[in-house]
Design an enzyme around this catalytic site. Structure first.
Site, PDB file in Angstrom:
ATOM      1  N   SER A 240       7.748  37.274  -2.729  1.00 48.30           N
ATOM      2  CA  SER A 240       8.547  37.832  -1.614  1.00 48.30           C
ATOM      3  C   SER A 240       9.185  39.158  -2.005  1.00 48.30           C
ATOM      4  O   SER A 240       9.193  40.114  -1.214  1.00 48.30           O
ATOM      5  CB  SER A 240       9.613  36.830  -1.157  1.00 48.30           C
ATOM      6  N   HIS A 270       4.844  29.521  -2.958  1.00 48.85           N
ATOM      7  CA  HIS A 270       6.130  30.202  -3.168  1.00 48.85           C
ATOM      8  C   HIS A 270       7.233  29.380  -2.494  1.00 48.85           C
ATOM      9  O   HIS A 270       7.596  28.322  -2.972  1.00 48.85           O
ATOM     10  CB  HIS A 270       5.997  31.623  -2.609  1.00 48.85           C
ATOM     11  N   HIS A 316       7.470  26.310 -14.377  1.00 48.42           N
ATOM     12  CA  HIS A 316       7.807  27.658 -13.889  1.00 48.42           C
ATOM     13  C   HIS A 316       6.939  28.689 -14.587  1.00 48.42           C
ATOM     14  O   HIS A 316       6.553  28.503 -15.745  1.00 48.42           O
ATOM     15  CB  HIS A 316       9.291  27.961 -14.144  1.00 48.42           C
ATOM     16  N   ARG A 325      19.504  27.378 -11.561  1.00 46.43           N
ATOM     17  CA  ARG A 325      19.688  27.172 -10.117  1.00 46.43           C
ATOM     18  C   ARG A 325      19.564  25.684  -9.789  1.00 46.43           C
ATOM     19  O   ARG A 325      20.203  25.178  -8.872  1.00 46.43           O
ATOM     20  CB  ARG A 325      18.658  28.000  -9.331  1.00 46.43           C
ATOM     21  N   ASP A 371      13.480  24.298  -6.891  1.00 45.81           N
ATOM     22  CA  ASP A 371      13.037  23.509  -5.742  1.00 45.81           C
ATOM     23  C   ASP A 371      13.159  22.011  -5.948  1.00 45.81           C
ATOM     24  O   ASP A 371      13.048  21.242  -4.993  1.00 45.81           O
ATOM     25  CB  ASP A 371      11.569  23.833  -5.433  1.00 45.81           C
TER      26      ASP A 371
HETATM   27  C1  LIG Z   1       5.486  26.604 -10.907  1.00 50.35           C
HETATM   28  C2  LIG Z   1       4.020  26.622 -11.334  1.00 50.35           C
HETATM   29  C3  LIG Z   1       3.163  27.051 -10.115  1.00 50.35           C
HETATM   30  C4  LIG Z   1       3.851  27.597 -12.489  1.00 50.35           C
HETATM   31  O1  LIG Z   1       2.479  27.726 -12.759  1.00 50.35           O
HETATM   32  P1  LIG Z   1       1.934  28.243 -14.150  1.00 50.35           P
HETATM   33  O2  LIG Z   1       2.742  29.391 -14.647  1.00 50.35           O
HETATM   34  O3  LIG Z   1       0.463  28.413 -13.995  1.00 50.35           O
HETATM   35  O4  LIG Z   1       2.250  26.999 -15.107  1.00 50.35           O
HETATM   36  P2  LIG Z   1       1.651  26.679 -16.521  1.00 50.35           P
HETATM   37  O5  LIG Z   1       1.158  27.916 -17.201  1.00 50.35           O
HETATM   38  O6  LIG Z   1       2.657  25.845 -17.219  1.00 50.35           O
HETATM   39  O7  LIG Z   1       0.382  25.789 -16.143  1.00 50.35           O
HETATM   40  C5  LIG Z   1      -0.446  25.227 -17.167  1.00 50.35           C
HETATM   41  C6  LIG Z   1      -1.055  23.916 -16.677  1.00 50.35           C
HETATM   42  O8  LIG Z   1       0.027  22.966 -16.475  1.00 50.35           O
HETATM   43  C7  LIG Z   1      -0.045  22.441 -15.183  1.00 50.35           C
HETATM   44  N1  LIG Z   1       1.291  22.226 -14.646  1.00 50.35           N
HETATM   45  C8  LIG Z   1       2.309  23.105 -14.552  1.00 50.35           C
HETATM   46  N2  LIG Z   1       3.354  22.543 -13.916  1.00 50.35           N
HETATM   47  C9  LIG Z   1       2.990  21.288 -13.616  1.00 50.35           C
HETATM   48  C10 LIG Z   1       3.626  20.234 -12.917  1.00 50.35           C
HETATM   49  N3  LIG Z   1       4.844  20.348 -12.393  1.00 50.35           N
HETATM   50  N4  LIG Z   1       2.941  19.069 -12.790  1.00 50.35           N
HETATM   51  C11 LIG Z   1       1.694  18.939 -13.288  1.00 50.35           C
HETATM   52  N5  LIG Z   1       1.039  19.910 -13.927  1.00 50.35           N
HETATM   53  C12 LIG Z   1       1.689  21.075 -14.075  1.00 50.35           C
HETATM   54  C13 LIG Z   1      -0.718  23.535 -14.379  1.00 50.35           C
HETATM   55  O9  LIG Z   1      -1.249  23.036 -13.162  1.00 50.35           O
HETATM   56  C14 LIG Z   1      -1.759  24.038 -15.335  1.00 50.35           C
HETATM   57  O10 LIG Z   1      -2.826  23.133 -15.296  1.00 50.35           O
HETATM   58  P3  LIG Z   1      -4.361  23.645 -15.420  1.00 50.35           P
HETATM   59  O11 LIG Z   1      -4.430  24.276 -16.764  1.00 50.35           O
HETATM   60  O12 LIG Z   1      -5.152  22.399 -15.252  1.00 50.35           O
HETATM   61  O13 LIG Z   1      -4.546  24.636 -14.286  1.00 50.35           O
HETATM   62  C15 LIG Z   1       3.575  25.216 -11.812  1.00 50.35           C
HETATM   63  O14 LIG Z   1       4.449  24.810 -12.832  1.00 50.35           O
HETATM   64  C16 LIG Z   1       3.547  24.196 -10.694  1.00 50.35           C
HETATM   65  O15 LIG Z   1       2.542  24.062 -10.013  1.00 50.35           O
HETATM   66  N6  LIG Z   1       4.668  23.437 -10.498  1.00 50.35           N
HETATM   67  C17 LIG Z   1       4.765  22.503  -9.429  1.00 50.35           C
HETATM   68  C18 LIG Z   1       4.987  23.184  -8.092  1.00 50.35           C
HETATM   69  C19 LIG Z   1       6.344  23.866  -8.003  1.00 50.35           C
HETATM   70  O16 LIG Z   1       7.347  23.319  -8.376  1.00 50.35           O
HETATM   71  N7  LIG Z   1       6.400  25.096  -7.465  1.00 50.35           N
HETATM   72  C20 LIG Z   1       7.638  25.813  -7.259  1.00 50.35           C
HETATM   73  C21 LIG Z   1       7.789  26.947  -8.201  1.00 50.35           C
HETATM   74  S1  LIG Z   1       9.340  27.754  -8.118  1.00 50.35           S
END
Ligand SMILES: CC(C)(COP(=O)(O)OP(=O)(O)OC[C@H]1O[C@@H](n2cnc3c(N)ncnc32)[C@H](O)[C@@H]1OP(=O)(O)O)[C@@H](O)C(=O)NCCC(=O)NCCS
Length: 437
Positions: A240, A270, A316, A325, A371
């Site tokens: 955003s 997001h 994250h 937060r 979140d």
């Molecule tokens: C926030 C988020 C998108 C960050 O993504 P990212 O920077 O790619 O995270 P990472 O580098 O730690 O990811 C490495 C692996 O861990 C997994 N992972 C990360 N967070 C996870 C979670 N909460 N549950 C399960 N698996 C998770 C990823 O899917 C990824 O798997 P892959 O290698 O099979 O694709 C990710 O942690 C996520 O999907 N969280 C859940 C959704 C969420 O809370 N979103 C709001 C964000 S503010």
């Protein structure tokens, strides 16, 4: 106007500082870009600058150098309230200093003076099909206000570049002043009786939002102030903030740019994540007919992971610790409604899920993000329409992105234009690197 004077007073020094840095050290390297970063969403490439907030991987967000607990303590609060005036936060974001109560109230007074939403906005919202997503309504309302833009008007009348920030500040105040009324009306129209509740001029921006929502509860006014503080800014690389900045860099005014930012916020990766988190909590609650035992919750978390899904609210892109937060909201719930079932469940998830994610070993950050709990708090006060949560996120986020827009114009930040390469060029670069190794 105090904000204008305060920014104007700092501008000569800021402009010199940036000019000197670029002139004397413009060729200094701060980062190198890898092929995986190019294919990986430009992740972590250090290519943006903002002085309004910074996210430290281990510490979380600082706004203008202040942590969230510091802000909650230091920013002025309305009499009898636990959480600060949004006007004081906006002052901090724009000016860079903690305001006095008087200064915070000056921003609140500016908002009151500019808060009336033109009738055509309500007409536009009413004309939209009933199943329109509230984020579409919110973004359309912000975009429709564009005809009010002073920047657009003055730019076409020949405004000098040094002065761009002045009508941008005016636009920002005019827009942010109207956000609580617009957002609350969308809520009333879409989920309640459709009757608009008039603004109460005796209330501050955050409490007035709660009032116009129709949630007459002192706790909800404080939660709104807290929510608007927490979501306001998170550096400038998130979707955003970056979308707003990118569009604004074409000298599109803050209405165009903010609407673009909201459209990014509407994406499931997001701003929509908070509703998924609450959905997950409620699915746990439903499955076990109440708050489960820790062992059951642990198993449920594993089942979620084993079915190939993520645990929403955890992990994250930048942070490597519990998001402050999240911590601020956990504390709010602990103080106000520790016995609320969904809140208890959200707290229990915090006890259980980080260990599960660590055992699984994939997520780089096993800790909760903002979140993981925000929906549970809204739920407690009866705001249970998940789709609406992103609108509240948007109200808050527009504080940060408009403050950034004012400074981008003040410091003459240019149009953004990163360079693209073709896959063949990257393959050639890879071959060359192999040959040299
Ligand atoms: C926030 C988020 C998108 C960050 O993504 P990212 O920077 O790619 O995270 P990472 O580098 O730690 O990811 C490495 C692996 O861990 C997994 N992972 C990360 N967070 C996870 C979670 N909460 N549950 C399960 N698996 C998770 C990823 O899917 C990824 O798997 P892959 O290698 O099979 O694709 C990710 O942690 C996520 O999907 N969280 C859940 C959704 C969420 O809370 N979103 C709001 C964000 S503010």
């Amino acid at each position: 106007m105090i904000l204008k004077d305060k920014i104007a007073a700092q501008l000569p020094d800021w402009r010199n500082r940036v000019r000197k840095l670029v002139k004397e050290s413009g060729e200094v390297k701060v980062d190198e870009v890898t092929i995986s970063q190019i294919y990986g969403g430009a992740r972590n490439i250090k290519s943006l600058v903002t002085d309004i907030s910074y996210v430290d991987p281990n510490e979380g967000i600082r706004f203008r150098g202040f942590t969230i607990p510091e802000l909650i303590q230091l920013l002025p609060k309305p009499p009898g309230a636990e959480m600060p005036y949004a006007g004081g936060l906006y002052y901090l974001l724009l000016v860079g200093e903690i305001p006095t109560a008087e200064q915070a109230l000056e921003v609140e007074a500016e908002w009151h003076a500019r808060g009336e939403v033109p009738q055509y906005i309500f007409d536009i919202l009413q004309a939209m099909p009933a199943d329109t997503h509230p984020m579409t309504m919110f973004s359309a309302a912000v975009l429709s206000l564009q005809r009010e833009s002073l920047f657009a008007h003055e730019y076409h009348a020949g405004l000098k570049k040094d002065e761009y920030w002045v009508p941008t500040l005016e636009d920002s105040l005019n827009l942010t002043a109207k956000l609580p009324a617009i957002a609350a009306y969308i809520y009333r129209l879409k989920y309640q009786d459709g009757k608009r509740i008039a603004s109460d001029p005796s209330l501050d921006w955050g409490a007035d939002f709660a009032h116009m929502m129709g949630v007459e509860n002192k706790g909800y006014a404080d939660l709104s102030r807290l929510y608007f503080l927490l979501h306001s800014d998170h550096e400038s690389g998130n979707v955003s903030a970056h979308a707003t900045h990118l569009v604004g860099s074409a000298l599109s005014d803050v209405y165009y740019a903010s609407s673009a930012g909201l459209n990014g916020l509407a994406g499931p990766l997001h701003g929509l994540a908070n509703q998924e988190c609450l959905g997950w909590l409620l699915s746990v609650y439903e499955k076990f007919g109440g708050v489960p035992s820790k062992a059951d919750l642990r198993q449920y978390a594993w089942d979620t992971l084993n079915s190939g899904q993520v645990i929403p609210g955890y992990g994250h892109a930048v942070l490597r610790k519990t998001d402050p937060r999240f911590a601020a909201q956990l504390e709010f719930g602990t103080q106000h409604f520790p016995e609320d079932d969904i809140f208890k469940l959200a707290s229990m998830v915090y006890d259980v899920v980080p260990d599960v994610l660590r055992e699984q070993g994939k997520a780089k950050d096993p800790w909760p993000n903002v979140d993981a709990i925000s929906g549970a708090l809204q739920y407690h006060y009866g705001v249970r329409e998940f789709d609406f949560y992103t609108v509240m996120f948007g109200v808050s986020r527009l504080l940060g992105v408009t403050a950034n827009a004012v400074w981008a114009r003040a410091l003459g930040q240019p149009i953004e234009r990163p360079k693209s390469l073709t896959t063949a060029m990257l393959e050639a670069a890879a071959e060359k690197a192999k040959a040299q190794a």
